[in-house]
Motif scaffolding. Structure first.
Motif, PDB file in Angstrom:
ATOM      1  N   UNK A 389       0.847  -1.199   0.000  1.00 26.38           N
ATOM      2  CA  UNK A 389       0.000   0.000   0.000  1.00 26.38           C
ATOM      3  C   UNK A 389       0.882   1.248   0.000  1.00 26.38           C
ATOM      4  N   UNK A 391      -0.205   4.263  -0.113  1.00 31.34           N
ATOM      5  CA  UNK A 391      -0.892   5.370   0.557  1.00 31.34           C
ATOM      6  C   UNK A 391      -0.820   5.251   2.073  1.00 31.34           C
ATOM      7  N   UNK A 392       0.387   5.104   2.557  1.00 34.42           N
ATOM      8  CA  UNK A 392       0.616   5.095   3.995  1.00 34.42           C
ATOM      9  C   UNK A 392       1.694   6.138   4.270  1.00 34.42           C
ATOM     10  N   UNK A 528       0.677  -1.143  15.869  1.00 36.43           N
ATOM     11  CA  UNK A 528       0.581   0.074  15.048  1.00 36.43           C
ATOM     12  C   UNK A 528       0.432  -0.298  13.575  1.00 36.43           C
ATOM     13  N   UNK A 531      -3.063  -1.527  13.001  1.00 38.11           N
ATOM     14  CA  UNK A 531      -4.088  -0.497  13.243  1.00 38.11           C
ATOM     15  C   UNK A 531      -4.152   0.510  12.104  1.00 38.11           C
ATOM     16  N   UNK A 532      -2.982   0.950  11.649  1.00 37.27           N
ATOM     17  CA  UNK A 532      -2.965   1.993  10.621  1.00 37.27           C
ATOM     18  C   UNK A 532      -2.903   1.426   9.203  1.00 37.27           C
ATOM     19  N   UNK A 533      -2.532   0.135   9.091  1.00 36.64           N
ATOM     20  CA  UNK A 533      -2.295  -0.393   7.763  1.00 36.64           C
ATOM     21  C   UNK A 533      -3.295  -1.427   7.267  1.00 36.64           C
ATOM     22  N   UNK A 534      -4.127  -1.930   8.168  1.00 39.82           N
ATOM     23  CA  UNK A 534      -5.055  -3.000   7.775  1.00 39.82           C
ATOM     24  C   UNK A 534      -6.488  -2.542   8.037  1.00 39.82           C
ATOM     25  N   UNK A 535      -7.334  -2.778   7.070  1.00 39.54           N
ATOM     26  CA  UNK A 535      -8.746  -2.378   7.195  1.00 39.54           C
ATOM     27  C   UNK A 535      -9.452  -3.119   8.329  1.00 39.54           C
ATOM     28  N   UNK A 536     -10.436  -2.442   8.907  1.00 37.88           N
ATOM     29  CA  UNK A 536     -11.340  -3.077   9.867  1.00 37.88           C
ATOM     30  C   UNK A 536     -10.643  -3.729  11.055  1.00 37.88           C
ATOM     31  N   UNK A 537      -9.537  -3.118  11.457  1.00 37.16           N
ATOM     32  CA  UNK A 537      -8.866  -3.580  12.663  1.00 37.16           C
ATOM     33  C   UNK A 537      -9.234  -2.622  13.769  1.00 37.16           C
ATOM     34  N   UNK A 538      -9.557  -3.133  14.918  1.00 37.93           N
ATOM     35  CA  UNK A 538      -9.762  -2.252  16.070  1.00 37.93           C
ATOM     36  C   UNK A 538      -8.941  -2.790  17.216  1.00 37.93           C
ATOM     37  N   UNK A 539      -7.891  -2.074  17.526  1.00 38.46           N
ATOM     38  CA  UNK A 539      -6.998  -2.535  18.575  1.00 38.46           C
ATOM     39  C   UNK A 539      -7.036  -1.555  19.741  1.00 38.46           C
TER      40      UNK A 539
ATOM     41  N   UNK B 538     -11.409   1.131  21.363  1.00 34.48           N
ATOM     42  CA  UNK B 538     -10.932   0.444  20.172  1.00 34.48           C
ATOM     43  C   UNK B 538     -11.495   1.163  18.966  1.00 34.48           C
ATOM     44  N   UNK B 539     -10.628   1.854  18.273  1.00 33.76           N
ATOM     45  CA  UNK B 539     -11.073   2.633  17.131  1.00 33.76           C
ATOM     46  C   UNK B 539     -10.458   2.065  15.851  1.00 33.76           C
ATOM     47  N   UNK B 540     -11.136   2.298  14.770  1.00 35.72           N
ATOM     48  CA  UNK B 540     -10.596   1.906  13.470  1.00 35.72           C
ATOM     49  C   UNK B 540      -9.770   3.070  12.939  1.00 35.72           C
ATOM     50  N   UNK B 541      -8.466   2.915  12.954  1.00 33.15           N
ATOM     51  CA  UNK B 541      -7.572   4.024  12.592  1.00 33.15           C
ATOM     52  C   UNK B 541      -7.083   3.938  11.147  1.00 33.15           C
ATOM     53  N   UNK B 542      -7.564   2.944  10.418  1.00 29.51           N
ATOM     54  CA  UNK B 542      -7.085   2.716   9.053  1.00 29.51           C
ATOM     55  C   UNK B 542      -7.232   3.956   8.176  1.00 29.51           C
ATOM     56  N   UNK B 545      -4.266   7.794   7.962  1.00 25.91           N
ATOM     57  CA  UNK B 545      -3.211   8.126   6.979  1.00 25.91           C
ATOM     58  C   UNK B 545      -3.823   8.445   5.613  1.00 25.91           C
ATOM     59  N   UNK B 546      -4.876   7.715   5.282  1.00 28.83           N
ATOM     60  CA  UNK B 546      -5.540   7.947   3.987  1.00 28.83           C
ATOM     61  C   UNK B 546      -6.097   9.376   3.915  1.00 28.83           C
ATOM     62  N   UNK B 549      -3.428  12.018   3.592  1.00 30.47           N
ATOM     63  CA  UNK B 549      -2.883  12.069   2.226  1.00 30.47           C
ATOM     64  C   UNK B 549      -3.878  12.761   1.290  1.00 30.47           C
TER      65      UNK B 549
END
Lengths: 557, 557
Positions: A389, A391-392, A528, A531-539, B538-542, B545-546, B549
């Motif tokens: 990706x 777009x990170x 991290x 959380x920031x790189x994969x869709x639909x993750x909630x950590x 627990x938030x979706x942070x994906x 970054x998008x 950008x």
């Protein structure tokens, strides 16, 4: 016994290197390099995304480098007549629009100032939206295409660049009879090929960058290409369905080029390959040995015998047939920025010159693992693997009011090591066994802190390739096949690698205590990362700053 | 009409300022300041957490500053005899261990080199674990105590520091008969008080920093203090149960100090207060007007008439009775680092001197909102409000390989603005109406970009206090009460503020287009804020970054 040398020609991003190898004892006899002369260190650019080169630059600089290397042969007791085979590697995917007789469009007066008519350098990112389009279309029509390239097509690759040109500069696209990979262009030119359909395209660039695979009968079918843009079919028609590995001949050195270079006409010119893969070969890649080429970005190359049937590995950029070692799958992954992140920090942020790397490294070396309290993501240039990706972006966490430049510098090195570990874990998870890691590239040679951090983070010994010209060496190694066989002698790749690809005595071994702390930091990195790189993750990220502060406090006691 | 001046004495972190005010027309007649002479700009420290000052430094520098200010009176047609009242403010919580006759322990030879015997400066963070202990104990035994201080006790505050001393330096703790807040110490010394139990402790420091509130009959009860450490009871015994606001007298200027300072003996010395709160008063705080004091950290001060019964506001550092304006609740919040974050970036990271702020601001001003692609958290020194958590750290997201120093500089300013907005939203959510924001402190005077960003992020006009000596002015304003009333004249705080507390003509007004983009960025900020700062989120942070950008790309078009 007759003296036999092979010539490896390695085209990098900014320069070309020529290297003569004694094919019997694996010793390098002479080498020379020449920087590209046009543009800015060979590169033309109108914006951050664009990187183009003039194809004539390649040939001109090659001539200079080979001529200089030949001039050194005499002192070593050799002459140009001893050179019996040529191998070429080049950056890629670097497609060059050409006429049917292989004349680059850039050499035509009408296009001499049109950068779209130049070579589209590997790091050209102008085709990002076309890459997305190709990914989407492949998901829809040919999902199998994506299984070999980590799940997404890249803006750095062949078809994205052609499609972008078709969409944005019809004059160039229509004038081009075909597009040649840089690594196919040079061998074909040296062999005097004058008809583009006769060019043997190499499996390395084709397999890793142009959706080539035997299971779908070679390059993408015309129905798929038409669905993207029917103009692409014209190009596909010139490419044939068969690509070739480095143990085949592109042709024989033409009279014309033999004269220009001072070599013997008729010696075999091998099919080309991409520079990174040949660097891996020249560094000793083989079953169980990962080669990491660490430069501005990183490239991780593995091979696996084709009869072992390694599965597709999600998020790993490329799995291609015979792209590195014949009869082996070539597995390629990498990080889109490694040295570039450190260069960014020093040049763009601190506004210092390159010498600052030494001072920052020295100060960073005095820190204990965890002492910075910092953690970073290595995504300033996106993530090539395993997220594929672009777009990170970068991320830095843990700054206090006392955080120093050298602490961030260390955190950035660590970030690239975590990124490297993430790739290795992905390969191992899918059954690729990695027994040792051989590193090559400038950073691995120069920066002991960097390599120790890699050993500690990855928890494997880090070996360093001895030869600073590993890529040119790799080209000379596969050039040796033609050289030996045309003399009726037998050739073994492994045997020649054994002699030529030595590693340095200094091996960086994991330090148990550091490994423990880095394991903790790596868990945070993965949080991290996902959380920031994969869709639909909630950590739950609440613990990250807390743990970094704890590690910082405990590292001092 | 007789000339009447009041003297405001403002003790800051590194210097003291004396200011003479014409109490009838609100004009400043003369002022002078003097830096503390001991330690490093007055501060002694053995580690990053420690900040101590010598109490004698306060008195010595005060004498110099007042003497110099008096010397300027004559030219203005006044003399020292016209000075009819004194007001004092000081940093805090800055507790000073003293003997029963108010002699600071630091003045005793046996303790002259023991930093624990010095004043424990507001920013001393050595007592972090004791602060946690107090919070835990209060949650268990006196949850009501925490409702007035945002839910957690701070390591910067009175009881945490005393408890830390009791635990770690028994020699000092046992030798001290009491501990005085800096803002109580100076008025009491000027009034010649020689018995510590006779010192009138001020409601401002008591209410905001020492768990003082009328609803539980003043300071914490002895049962609670015993549960922390029974040695604390000895100190509480010297403090009484009643604290006082600035409209009461600490005493009358002693003969001794009158002689030393060249002022008239017997003039009223008002009860003191904390510097930030008096800065707010001197900047024009009143119902509906928030004063933001922006310096190395920030302090946000509001008042609300006590009969309005504003509820407790979770996460807001302090709600105290009559701590700023008599008959009003004082509401205090703030950010633990604002200018300090920019100073960190310039000094510690870029290793540049202070002049770099000008250049970075200039370049950052040329950027469109969103153009940096960056987003930061303002937590390099933890988060005072609304998370009241010192164990947090900085975060920067969005870096590319082209990110420049001035882009990060802008992102850091924006981070502090987002933090400021988060506090304002918390106050408004609990019913505090904020009609206008008056800013004071160095940054607000000097940095137009900073103030425009605040206007755009907070979406309210930003006014700037005219007087760069707003804190000393505030002290002189409340000192005017004693000066006027001892002359049989009437005093109105609001009327005098009206005359003295003017704002600059230049008002920073929100720009609609910027407000829109900042609203988007603020949503991302809140996601990061809650993800890293709040438990069990627990938030979706994906998308972060998008979106950054996208905003970056669209800002250029």
């Amino acid at each position: 016994m007759e003296k036999i040398l092979s010539l490896g020609i390695d085209f990098g991003s900014n320069a070309v290197r020529a290297l003569f190898l004694n094919v019997r004892d694996g010793k390098t006899i002479a080498s020379a390099s020449c920087t590209y002369q046009r543009g800015n260190k060979g590169v033309f650019s109108e914006n951050h995304h664009m990187a183009r080169q003039h194809p004539q630059d390649y040939l001109d600089s090659m001539t200079v480098a080979i001529t200089e290397a030949i001039s050194k042969l005499k002192d070593q007791g050799y002459s140009a007549k001893d050179v019996q085979g040529i191998g070429v590697d080049a950056t890629g995917s670097t497609p060059i629009p050409v006429k049917s007789d292989l004349t680059p469009l850039a050499n035509l007066e009408a296009f001499s100032n049109n950068l779209n008519a130049y070579a589209w350098m590997w790091k050209d990112h102008t085709s990002a939206s076309e890459a997305d389009e190709i990914t989407t279309k492949a998901q829809e029509l040919r999902p199998q295409y994506l299984t070999k390239c980590g799940g997404a097509y890249s803006s750095e690759w062949f078809w994205a660049k052609l499609l972008h040109c078709a969409r944005t500069d019809k004059s160039v696209f229509d004038e081009a009879d075909s597009w040649l990979e840089f690594s196919d262009f040079v061998p074909a030119v040296l062999a005097g090929i004058k008809e583009v359909s006769q060019v043997k395209r190499n499996k390395c660039a084709a397999g890793h960058k142009a959706f080539y695979h035997s299971s779908w009968n070679g390059f993408p079918d015309k129905e798929f290409l038409s669905a993207l843009d029917k103009d692409l079919v014209k190009i596909a028609d010139t490419m044939g369905q068969q690509a070739y590995s480095i143990d085949e001949q592109a042709g024989l050195l033409s009279e014309d080029w033999a004269t220009r270079l001072g070599l013997s006409a008729g010696i075999p010119v091998a099919v080309g390959a991409l520079d990174a893969h040949i660097g891996a070969l020249g560094s000793g890649v083989g079953e169980g040995t990962l080669v990491k080429i660490i430069g501005t970005s990183s490239c991780d190359i593995m091979v696996s015998p084709m009869d072992k049937n390694v599965p597709d590995i999600p998020g790993v950029a490329g799995i291609a047939e015979e792209s590195v070692v014949p009869n082996n799958l070539g597995i390629e992954a990498g990080q889109s920025a490694v040295g570039d992140i450190l260069n960014w920090f020093v040049s763009e942020l601190l506004c210092k010159d390159g010498s600052a790397h030494v001072e920052l490294t020295e100060k960073a070396s005095a820190l204990a693992v965890g002492q910075t309290g910092l953690l970073a993501l290595d995504w300033n240039n996106g993530n090539r693997n395993v997220l594929t990706d672009p777009n990170l972006s970068g991320l830095l966490i843990g700054q206090s009011l006392f955080t120093k430049d050298f602490e961030i510098y260390r955190a950035l090195i660590e970030a690239t090591a975590f990124g490297a570990r993430r790739i290795i874990e992905q390969m191992e998870q899918y059954g690729v066994e990695i027994e040792k890691v051989i590193n090559c590239g400038g950073i691995s040679q120069k920066n002991a802190l960097f390599m120790q951090i890699y050993a500690d983070v990855i928890n494997k010994p880090m070996l360093i390739a001895d030869n600073e010209e590993a890529v040119a060496l790799g080209a000379a190694i596969f050039a040796a096949k033609g050289a030996l066989e045309s003399n009726g002698e037998s050739y073994s790749l492994e045997a020649l690698q054994e002699k030529a690809c030595t590693v340095k005595e200094k091996i960086f071994t994991p330090i148990a205590e550091n490994v423990d702390t880095y394991n903790k930091l790596y868990e945070l990195y993965k949080q991290l990362h996902d959380s920031f790189g994969v869709k639909d993750q909630k950590q739950d990220l609440y613990g990250i700053m807390k743990t970094l502060i704890e590690l910082k406090n405990s590292s001092k006691s």
